[in-house]
Design an enzyme around this catalytic site. Sequence first.
Site, short mmCIF file in Angstrom:
data_model
loop_
_atom_site.label_atom_id
_atom_site.label_comp_id
_atom_site.label_asym_id
_atom_site.label_seq_id
_atom_site.Cartn_x
_atom_site.Cartn_y
_atom_site.Cartn_z
N HIS A 7 0.82 -1.21 0.00
CA HIS A 7 0.00 0.00 0.00
C HIS A 7 0.86 1.27 0.00
O HIS A 7 1.03 1.93 -1.02
CB HIS A 7 -0.94 0.00 1.20
CG HIS A 7 -1.98 -1.08 1.17
ND1 HIS A 7 -2.86 -1.24 0.14
CD2 HIS A 7 -2.26 -2.07 2.06
CE1 HIS A 7 -3.65 -2.26 0.37
NE2 HIS A 7 -3.30 -2.79 1.53
C1 BDR Z 1 -3.80 1.97 4.33
O1 BDR Z 1 -4.35 1.75 5.64
C2 BDR Z 1 -3.33 1.54 6.57
O2 BDR Z 1 -3.63 0.39 7.33
C3 BDR Z 1 -2.07 1.35 5.81
O3 BDR Z 1 -0.95 1.87 6.51
C4 BDR Z 1 -2.30 2.09 4.52
O4 BDR Z 1 -1.93 3.43 4.63
C5 BDR Z 1 -4.23 0.84 3.41
O5 BDR Z 1 -5.62 0.85 3.24
#
Ligand code: BDR
Length: 317
Positions: A243
């Site tokens: 992500h």
């Molecule tokens: C996002 O949500 C958080 O849990 C992660 O760090 C990332 O920024 C993914 O949906």
Amino acid sequence: MTGPRTIIIDTDPGVDDAMAIFYALGSPEVEVIGLTTIFGNAMTDTTTYNALALLELAGRSDIPVARGADAPLVAPFAGPADFVHGTDGQGNAGIAAPSSRAIDREAARFIVDTVMASPGEVTLVPIGPLTNIARAMQLEPRLAENVREIVLMGGNAFAQGNATPAAEANIHNDPEAADIVFGASCPITMAGLDVTQKVQMTRADLARIGRMGNARADQLARILPFYLDFHATTDGLDGIHVHDSTAISYLIAPDAFTWVEQPIRVDTGDSFSRGKTVSSHGHSGWEEPWAGRRAVRILTGADSRRLVELELARLAE
Ligand code: BDR
Ligand code: CA
């Protein structure tokens, strides 16, 4: 030859935030000139502690950390994602206590001061809820016209959500802030679930991090198993979705991506689709809720293997 692109990372570390921060620190194409912290994966006290500790571990305590908001603009915070990142935001593996402290300026003010001191030069890279960025825009209405670009991890224009069936976690944590940011006049690139779920590191890729033999990689190797277990349980994946690092990858290798450009609205209502990023889908007849909004570059595809190898190379340095 232009120099490195100066960036402020707005972050809620967070396992994948830690990866993204180290990836950026190891990449000569970008210069990290500040970290601003936000609630999300953990409470802001914890994410600030982690940001300071991660920088110290990387030998980069020269980079200022500004503590950000404790809660969304309007609604209460639903609570940390400890089932994804551990109660400490570091996969329940901990991190050595930092000796450095956050600067004596709140994140939104730090963002305003830094951007306005270098008009058109600073890129904001939010990889958590967008509260600090929206607050900075409220503090300084000329902020957007002085930002070079916002490259954010968050949202899902075409993919389903991960916090709810409709919404992605960062946007779901503060939809009102996100709708302000997506309405800004500066260029915005959205690395949302549409692309981040297509960039995947396998268990074998992650094992390579454990063999790199530097302090940053060692920390990642300690915190990744918890995150890997979450992906196995929730997504049936023998690896992880990349992500937050995908926002960094876009800054370094934009030619590895495909995208569409459409304006975005965020559902700020109180229904099951709260926090959903809704694009105009390019339909001219449906323009009204999106009227006057600049098109957002919505990343939709990427050369996953190229980006994984790039990140692993930078983490190994
Ligand atoms: C996002 O949500 C958080 O849990 C992660 O760090 C990332 O920024 C993914 O949906
Ligand atoms: Ca994050």
